[in-house]
Scaffold this motif. Sequence first.
Motif, PDB file in Angstrom:
ATOM      1  N   SER A  50       0.798  -1.130   0.089  1.00 24.74           N
ATOM      2  CA  SER A  50       0.007   0.306   0.626  1.00 24.74           C
ATOM      3  C   SER A  50       1.000   0.842  -0.296  1.00 24.74           C
ATOM      4  N   LYS A  51       2.188   1.217   0.632  1.00 27.73           N
ATOM      5  CA  LYS A  51       2.602   2.351   0.778  1.00 27.73           C
ATOM      6  C   LYS A  51       3.333   3.053  -1.071  1.00 27.73           C
ATOM      7  N   LYS A  52       3.431   1.798  -1.619  1.00 29.44           N
ATOM      8  CA  LYS A  52       4.363   2.046  -2.878  1.00 29.44           C
ATOM      9  C   LYS A  52       2.714   2.932  -4.264  1.00 29.44           C
ATOM     10  N   LEU A  53       1.521   2.675  -3.884  1.00 32.80           N
ATOM     11  CA  LEU A  53       0.296   2.917  -4.274  1.00 32.80           C
ATOM     12  C   LEU A  53      -0.369   4.406  -3.768  1.00 32.80           C
ATOM     13  N   ASP A  54      -0.432   5.072  -4.638  1.00 29.47           N
ATOM     14  CA  ASP A  54      -1.286   6.831  -3.951  1.00 29.47           C
ATOM     15  C   ASP A  54      -2.291   6.569  -4.429  1.00 29.47           C
ATOM     16  N   LEU A  55      -3.283   7.264  -3.641  1.00 36.11           N
ATOM     17  CA  LEU A  55      -4.137   7.349  -2.813  1.00 36.11           C
ATOM     18  C   LEU A  55      -5.465   6.607  -4.256  1.00 36.11           C
ATOM     19  N   ASP A  56      -5.698   7.154  -5.492  1.00 35.55           N
ATOM     20  CA  ASP A  56      -6.656   6.565  -6.000  1.00 35.55           C
ATOM     21  C   ASP A  56      -6.373   5.461  -6.503  1.00 35.55           C
ATOM     22  N   ALA A  57      -4.884   5.136  -6.931  1.00 36.84           N
ATOM     23  CA  ALA A  57      -4.894   3.262  -6.831  1.00 36.84           C
ATOM     24  C   ALA A  57      -5.044   2.636  -5.521  1.00 36.84           C
ATOM     25  N   ARG A  58      -4.528   2.964  -4.942  1.00 36.16           N
ATOM     26  CA  ARG A  58      -5.062   1.813  -2.985  1.00 36.16           C
ATOM     27  C   ARG A  58      -7.754   2.188  -3.293  1.00 36.16           C
ATOM     28  N   GLU A  59      -7.575   3.322  -3.743  1.00 36.14           N
ATOM     29  CA  GLU A  59      -9.230   2.594  -3.453  1.00 36.14           C
ATOM     30  C   GLU A  59      -9.846   1.935  -4.709  1.00 36.14           C
ATOM     31  N   ALA A  60      -9.266   1.943  -5.235  1.00 34.24           N
ATOM     32  CA  ALA A  60      -9.572   1.515  -6.711  1.00 34.24           C
ATOM     33  C   ALA A  60      -9.438  -0.268  -6.587  1.00 34.24           C
ATOM     34  N   ILE A  61      -8.358  -0.427  -6.108  1.00 33.07           N
ATOM     35  CA  ILE A  61      -8.308  -1.376  -5.050  1.00 33.07           C
ATOM     36  C   ILE A  61      -8.825  -2.456  -4.077  1.00 33.07           C
TER      37      ILE A  61
END
Length: 206
Positions: A50-61
């Motif tokens: 999760s630390k490597k993903l931005d907010l939008d990517a985290r929310e989408a996944i």
Amino acid sequence: MKRPCFKLELEFPMPLAGVDEAGCAPLAGPVVAAAVVLDRERFPRGIDDSKKLDLDAREAIYGRLQKVARIGVGMASVEEIDQINIYWARMLAMTRAVEALGFEPAWVLVDGNATPRWQRPSKAIVAGDAKCRSIAAASIVAKVTRDRIMSDYARDYPGYGWEHNRGYPTPEHIRALDTLGLTPLHRRSFGRVRERAEQIMALPLE
């Protein structure tokens, strides 16, 4: 950089749960853990630490995981953190996350160097969120869940910047701690918060 995969997980029986937590370092708010059981034939693409993903990517996944994975979430409150310390609160949150799955997985892989003191078959994997897809998925669920909680708390306690610093000891949060004082959501067992509490106690009564 390689993304987490199932390679390290294949030696363990299914159903396998990956477990990770979010929120050990912040000065405020609960610690949140997630347990995720992935379908190896049907899972969201792009799963990563999760630390490597931005907010939008985290929310989408996170949204896609809700549709195709078995998920359990567990928390340890600020009061529990102060009572038993953050290490054991983390273990408690992870235990609650696995219990929240609603069934007993055949094996549990935990991010870190230790597993909770439970009887279920499990293994700790250092940097597991960067290696194991199931643990990485759990890191995303835990992070998104806690971020949303802190955003809600930010509306109740404005001025600390929790909607973007999530309770971590950023300069903004430290300044607010000094100017606005403590909230019920601050962890009194943490040094910076404890120092502020002691300063308040030392002030002369008017």
